[in-house]
Enzyme design. Structure first.
Site, PDB file in Angstrom:
ATOM      1  N   HIS A   2       0.924  -1.207   0.060  1.00 45.77           N
ATOM      2  CA  HIS A   2      -0.097   0.046   0.077  1.00 45.77           C
ATOM      3  C   HIS A   2       0.574   1.208   0.050  1.00 45.77           C
ATOM      4  O   HIS A   2       0.462   2.142   0.827  1.00 45.77           O
ATOM      5  CB  HIS A   2      -1.008  -0.018   1.278  1.00 45.77           C
ATOM      6  CG  HIS A   2      -2.047  -1.155   1.220  1.00 45.77           C
ATOM      7  ND1 HIS A   2      -3.210  -0.914   0.706  1.00 45.77           N
ATOM      8  CD2 HIS A   2      -1.776  -2.241   1.582  1.00 45.77           C
ATOM      9  CE1 HIS A   2      -3.955  -1.941   0.798  1.00 45.77           C
ATOM     10  NE2 HIS A   2      -3.205  -2.903   1.217  1.00 45.77           N
ATOM     11  N   ASN A  19     -10.558  -2.663   2.316  1.00 45.26           N
ATOM     12  CA  ASN A  19     -10.086  -2.527   0.841  1.00 45.26           C
ATOM     13  C   ASN A  19     -11.171  -2.594   0.110  1.00 45.26           C
ATOM     14  O   ASN A  19     -12.224  -2.538   0.695  1.00 45.26           O
ATOM     15  CB  ASN A  19      -9.324  -3.959   0.558  1.00 45.26           C
ATOM     16  CG  ASN A  19      -7.983  -4.201   0.627  1.00 45.26           C
ATOM     17  OD1 ASN A  19      -7.247  -3.044   1.248  1.00 45.26           O
ATOM     18  ND2 ASN A  19      -7.317  -5.300   0.730  1.00 45.26           N
ATOM     19  N   HIS A  74      -3.817   0.976  12.049  1.00 45.34           N
ATOM     20  CA  HIS A  74      -3.928  -0.194  12.926  1.00 45.34           C
ATOM     21  C   HIS A  74      -5.274  -0.831  12.971  1.00 45.34           C
ATOM     22  O   HIS A  74      -6.155  -0.024  13.723  1.00 45.34           O
ATOM     23  CB  HIS A  74      -3.089  -0.047  13.821  1.00 45.34           C
ATOM     24  CG  HIS A  74      -2.679  -1.224  14.738  1.00 45.34           C
ATOM     25  ND1 HIS A  74      -2.883  -2.388  14.279  1.00 45.34           N
ATOM     26  CD2 HIS A  74      -2.402  -1.418  15.892  1.00 45.34           C
ATOM     27  CE1 HIS A  74      -2.535  -3.320  15.336  1.00 45.34           C
ATOM     28  NE2 HIS A  74      -2.154  -2.642  16.434  1.00 45.34           N
ATOM     29  N   TYR A  91       0.950  -4.172  12.124  1.00 45.30           N
ATOM     30  CA  TYR A  91       0.759  -2.732  11.638  1.00 45.30           C
ATOM     31  C   TYR A  91       1.589  -1.850  12.721  1.00 45.30           C
ATOM     32  O   TYR A  91       2.426  -0.943  12.269  1.00 45.30           O
ATOM     33  CB  TYR A  91      -0.844  -2.430  11.860  1.00 45.30           C
ATOM     34  CG  TYR A  91      -1.443  -2.750  10.591  1.00 45.30           C
ATOM     35  CD1 TYR A  91      -1.708  -4.069  10.392  1.00 45.30           C
ATOM     36  CD2 TYR A  91      -1.681  -1.809   9.659  1.00 45.30           C
ATOM     37  CE1 TYR A  91      -2.251  -4.753   9.415  1.00 45.30           C
ATOM     38  CE2 TYR A  91      -2.588  -2.460   8.283  1.00 45.30           C
ATOM     39  CZ  TYR A  91      -2.640  -3.764   8.379  1.00 45.30           C
ATOM     40  OH  TYR A  91      -3.203  -4.182   7.051  1.00 45.30           O
TER      41      TYR A  91
HETATM   42 FE1  HDE Z   1      -2.624  -4.663   5.373  1.00 42.91          FE
HETATM   43  N1  HDE Z   1      -0.672  -3.960   5.811  1.00 42.91           N
HETATM   44  N2  HDE Z   1      -1.948  -6.463   6.057  1.00 42.91           N
HETATM   45  N3  HDE Z   1      -4.246  -5.478   4.907  1.00 42.91           N
HETATM   46  N4  HDE Z   1      -2.987  -2.882   4.848  1.00 42.91           N
HETATM   47  C1  HDE Z   1      -0.316  -2.772   5.737  1.00 42.91           C
HETATM   48  O1  HDE Z   1       0.792  -1.450   7.178  1.00 42.91           O
HETATM   49  C2  HDE Z   1      -0.926  -6.793   6.693  1.00 42.91           C
HETATM   50  C3  HDE Z   1      -4.804  -6.848   4.873  1.00 42.91           C
HETATM   51  C4  HDE Z   1      -4.479  -2.700   4.488  1.00 42.91           C
HETATM   52  O2  HDE Z   1      -3.159   3.720   3.958  1.00 42.91           O
HETATM   53  C5  HDE Z   1       0.976  -2.445   6.319  1.00 42.91           C
HETATM   54  O3  HDE Z   1       1.002   0.526   7.584  1.00 42.91           O
HETATM   55  C6  HDE Z   1      -0.855  -8.062   7.006  1.00 42.91           C
HETATM   56  C7  HDE Z   1      -6.123  -7.159   4.695  1.00 42.91           C
HETATM   57  C8  HDE Z   1      -4.422  -1.235   4.133  1.00 42.91           C
HETATM   58  O4  HDE Z   1      -1.488   3.360   5.623  1.00 42.91           O
HETATM   59  C9  HDE Z   1       1.448  -3.948   6.983  1.00 42.91           C
HETATM   60  C10 HDE Z   1      -1.933  -8.635   6.501  1.00 42.91           C
HETATM   61  C11 HDE Z   1      -6.722  -5.829   4.204  1.00 42.91           C
HETATM   62  C12 HDE Z   1      -3.218  -0.914   4.178  1.00 42.91           C
HETATM   63  C13 HDE Z   1       0.223  -4.660   6.484  1.00 42.91           C
HETATM   64  C14 HDE Z   1      -2.613  -7.644   5.744  1.00 42.91           C
HETATM   65  C15 HDE Z   1      -5.333  -4.700   4.310  1.00 42.91           C
HETATM   66  C16 HDE Z   1      -2.549  -1.761   4.733  1.00 42.91           C
HETATM   67  C17 HDE Z   1       1.932  -1.833   5.616  1.00 42.91           C
HETATM   68  C18 HDE Z   1      -2.071 -10.346   6.503  1.00 42.91           C
HETATM   69  C19 HDE Z   1      -8.001  -5.358   4.043  1.00 42.91           C
HETATM   70  C20 HDE Z   1      -2.817   0.424   4.073  1.00 42.91           C
HETATM   71  C21 HDE Z   1       1.792  -0.292   5.762  1.00 42.91           C
HETATM   72  C22 HDE Z   1      -2.269 -10.812   7.828  1.00 42.91           C
HETATM   73  C23 HDE Z   1      -8.843  -5.437   4.905  1.00 42.91           C
HETATM   74  C24 HDE Z   1      -2.924   1.519   5.057  1.00 42.91           C
HETATM   75  C25 HDE Z   1       1.512  -0.255   7.066  1.00 42.91           C
HETATM   76  C26 HDE Z   1      -2.580   2.864   5.001  1.00 42.91           C
HETATM   77  C27 HDE Z   1      -1.162  -1.900   5.275  1.00 42.91           C
HETATM   78  C28 HDE Z   1       0.213  -5.967   7.097  1.00 42.91           C
HETATM   79  C29 HDE Z   1      -4.032  -8.058   5.232  1.00 42.91           C
HETATM   80  C30 HDE Z   1      -5.491  -3.564   4.202  1.00 42.91           C
HETATM   81  C31 HDE Z   1       2.689  -4.402   6.618  1.00 42.91           C
HETATM   82  C32 HDE Z   1       0.122  -8.778   7.811  1.00 42.91           C
HETATM   83  C33 HDE Z   1      -6.899  -8.360   4.681  1.00 42.91           C
HETATM   84  C34 HDE Z   1      -5.863  -0.456   3.503  1.00 42.91           C
HETATM   85  O5  HDE Z   1       1.372  -3.791   8.430  1.00 42.91           O
END
Ligand code: HDE
Length: 717
Positions: free
Chosen positions: A76, A149, A340, A363
């Site tokens: 993202h 999402n 988060h 997060y």
């Molecule tokens: Fe994320 N995801 N994600 N994700 N995600 C991040 O956090 C992660 C997942 C989503 O505009 C990271 O701050 C794991 C689903 C959005 O700043 C990180 C898993 C959904 C955003 C991270 C998921 C999301 C992130 C990268 C599986 C939809 C952007 C930077 C267990 C419900 C937020 C950060 C923004 C961002 C990890 C799966 C949505 C690495 C480990 C499912 C919208 O922490």
């Protein structure tokens, strides 16, 4: 509707106040407040001499510059953000005690960041990808983040697979290609071995992954959460955002062109709309499931690869979010915002979804690296709007100056403060859901049905939506070099829908039938329930869910839509004027596009201001095209390859096209549509009439633009 704030001139010294000499202006200073007298030259030993190490002003400026970048988000990374507010329609006290969901008069400030997932910070907005839809509510009980999402399901069921998924989709590590694209071997290699991804795969191969605008896409919390009321009663909930501008997408070939013409297409669109006071809005929706019904469905509520069909549990729209303010500084706000899923308020709680549970760790961990330490919550965009009291101290870049000598609890020296807050005082109490079981690496049997909902999604699409999915898969898999991966994918698609697999295979030149050994879920299902789930389809194969299709949705009107008016010298100026006025009255804009910039001379000798020359723009940056008459204008446009391409491309991308007077001839020549000459509507999106005035024609044209696209044009070709 409130207007956005007036534009400020930034960085300019204040005007002098009459009679008092220059007002004390914002003079240039160093970071330590010293006024700088020369910002053009470094300090040298003589005008041709070497620069002196002593030049602390030069060193400070360059050192700061050298350290301007922070690591981009690991996923993202590419995003755009805006401020706004949320209001609930009526109290939701029966479901939740969350303060911001009680009082319809209360406006809760929000910050929203939209993003793509796979691309780097500088990648194109219109990559085929899921979009992040992350909302931070600054509530009176602390910050609540709904980090969702624009697609309601996810690729994987367990957090342990997330690094693998992301490694597979990101540019391949040996040559760092391709950027912001899933059409490469490593992604499809992984997917072809992960049948649980098939449902989301169909969503990302659909037009949902190519939104026309961030303002025109849905949002989903994805996981099942809980709402908990003041009596401690819990309901399961799925969260939704429904855009009031309707749900719209662009064509894939168009998306690829937009990526070249304007990689900032979506962030620009969001910025401009808010800047013009056209504030995007979404309704907040909930699907509520009683606790007693947790096991009622054929799928597991904890499985993030499944959705609850809206026909089974309707979405109740309980509030509205409005984005009404652009950021002042992209880095300070959009880049440094830290979401988060674990930022909760009383009244909202987690479920045991194993993907969500992994996110709860991830997060904060990622912010520690990305934002450089444990104090990122003090960055203005992350700060709650309520005071923070605790005994956490120090660390990199601590901003707060915590007074006193007590930084521990329990204490007597500070009167026991800060105190724990009981539930009655707003303290967060986790919902006491019971958790018990053997330590096991596995998943419940219902998780193992990977295809029923993928099939439901595919069946529920309109014919053109299905055709787009087939095309997308042909494109993506067509770029995969390994024939074994391509064949495995055809085998998996066959598990979803035989017709889909056939159609994709035909495009790839793969002979059917393809039989594959289904990749096994290496995880062990919990005792007993695996066999049960395999013998039972999760969704009746006759079912369709209309809510899954983008067709036949309310259009949302034409506010903020962009219409190109193609003209050259000799154009019929009253037609241009009348169409611009009609579009403006409907909230859209008509921009004059001509072979050259400046001002055209109309057929009546009057001036027509050009907004952009053909060289500087493209049909893909507009929603519709109008070609007014004027013999000389049409003759000139007819000689101009760019103008003809503009019209034929808009036609190919299924957009509304209008023409009056001689403009009808040019449109007919560029669209091969005989019916376009004299108003026999072979195609409802071609609004052409030689005899009509622009004003009269605008009514049908506006109606056609509101329908967004005439995708059947593709099917007819
Ligand atoms: Fe994320 N995801 N994600 N994700 N995600 C991040 O956090 C992660 C997942 C989503 O505009 C990271 O701050 C794991 C689903 C959005 O700043 C990180 C898993 C959904 C955003 C991270 C998921 C999301 C992130 C990268 C599986 C939809 C952007 C930077 C267990 C419900 C937020 C950060 C923004 C961002 C990890 C799966 C949505 C690495 C480990 C499912 C919208 O922490």
């Amino acid at each position: 509707m409130a207007k956005s704030r007036p534009k400020q001139a930034r960085g300019k010294p204040a005007d002098s106040v009459a009679g008092t000499g220059p007002a004390p202006g914002p003079y240039l200073t160093t970071n330590h407040g010293l006024r700088v007298n020369d910002d053009q030259h470094s300090l040298k030993a003589g005008v041709r001499g070497p620069t002196l190490l002593e030049d602390f002003i030069l060193r400070e400026k360059i050192t700061h510059f050298d350290h301007e970048r922070i690591p981009e988000r690991v996923v993202h990374a590419r995003g755009a953000g805006a401020h706004g507010y949320f209001q609930v329609y009526e109290s939701q006290a029966h479901y939740t005690k969350a303060g911001f969901l009680q009082d319809p008069a209360l406006k809760t400030p929000v910050f929203v960041r939209f993003s793509t997932v796979a691309g780097s910070r500088g990648s194109s907005d219109l990559a085929r990808d899921a979009r992040g839809f992350a909302v931070k509510f600054y509530t009176a009980e602390g910050n609540y983040d709904l980090v969702g999402n624009n697609i309601p399901v996810f690729f994987i069921q367990d957090a342990l697979k997330f690094p693998d998924l992301i490694h597979a989709v990101k540019p391949e590590p040996h040559n760092e290609m391709p950027q912001a694209a899933s059409a490469h071997d490593t992604f499809w290699d992984f997917i072809s071995l992960m049948p649980e991804s098939m449902h989301m795969i169909l969503w990302v191969m659909s037009d949902r992954a190519l939104p026309r605008s961030l303002r025109m896409m849905e949002g989903f919390g994805v996981h099942t959460f809980r709402l908990v009321n003041a009596e401690g009663r819990s309901h399961f909930v799925k969260f939704h955002w429904k855009p009031l501008l309707g749900l719209h997408s662009v064509a894939w070939s168009e998306a690829q062109q937009i990526s070249g013409q304007d990689p900032d297409f979506q962030r620009r669109d969001l910025w401009e709309a808010i800047d013009q006071g056209e504030f995007p809005e979404w309704e907040f929706g909930v699907q509520i499931v009683e606790e007693k019904d947790e096991h009622l469905f054929d799928f597991d509520l904890l499985d993030p690869t499944k959705l609850i069909p809206e026909e089974l549990v309707p979405v109740q729209r309980i509030g509205r979010m409005t984005l009404n303010r652009n950021v002042d500084n992209f880095f300070a706000e959009t880049e440094q915002v830290a979401f988060h899923p674990g930022h909760l308020v009383p009244g909202i709680d987690f479920s045991d979804d194993p993907l969500l549970q992994g996110r709860l760790f991830s997060y904060t961990d990622t912010q520690l690296l990305r934002l450089g330490g444990p104090n990122f919550q003090e960055i203005p965009v992350n700060r709650p709007q309520v005071p923070v009291h605790n005994n956490q101290r120090d660390g990199h870049m601590r901003q707060a100056i915590d007074p006193g000598r007590v930084s521990y609890s329990p204490n007597t020296l500070a009167g026991g403060c800060p105190m724990q807050a009981g539930a009655a005082a707003g303290g967060f109490v986790s919902h006491p859901a019971s958790a018990e079981g053997a330590r096991i690496r596995g998943k419940s049997g219902k998780f193992l049905d990977h295809f029923s909902q993928a099939a439901l999604f595919y069946r529920s699409q309109s014919d053109w939506e299905r055709a787009h999915i087939v095309q997308a898969l042909r494109f993506e898999l067509g770029k995969v070099e390994s024939s074994a991966i391509r064949e495995r994918m055809i085998g998996l698609l066959g598990e979803v829908d035989a017709g889909l697999a056939d159609a994709v295979a035909a495009g790839l030149g793969i002979a059917m039938p393809v039989t594959i050994e289904l990749p096994l879920n290496r995880s062990v299902p919990a005792d007993g329930d695996a066999a049960e789930s395999e013998s039972r389809p999760a969704v009746d194969s006759a079912d369709i869910s209309k809510a899954l299709s983008m067709a036949d949705r309310p259009s949302g009107g034409i506010r903020t839509r962009k219409v190109a008016i193609l003209a050259a010298d000799g154009v019929d100026e009253p037609s241009v004027d009348a169409m611009q006025k009609a579009l403006a009255a409907a909230g859209a804009s008509g921009k004059v596009i001509a072979p050259q910039g400046g001002v055209l001379t109309g057929a009546g000798g009057g001036p027509v201001a050009v907004d952009l020359s053909l060289l500087c723009t493209s049909s893909v940056l507009f929603d519709a095209v109008y070609v007014p008459g004027g013999e000389a204008s049409i003759a000139a446009l007819g000689r101009d390859g760019g103008a003809k391409r503009f019209i034929s491309e808009a036609f190919r991308h299924c957009k509304a096209i209008a023409a009056t007077g001689d403009g009808c001839d040019l449109v007919a020549a560029c669209t091969d549509d005989a019916g376009s000459v004299e108003g026999e509507r072979a195609d409802a999106g071609l609004v052409v009439s030689r005899g009509a005035t622009a004003r009269a024609l605008s009514v049908d044209f506006i109606d056609a633009i509101a329908q967004h696209r005439f995708w059947h044009r593709e099917m007819d070709r």
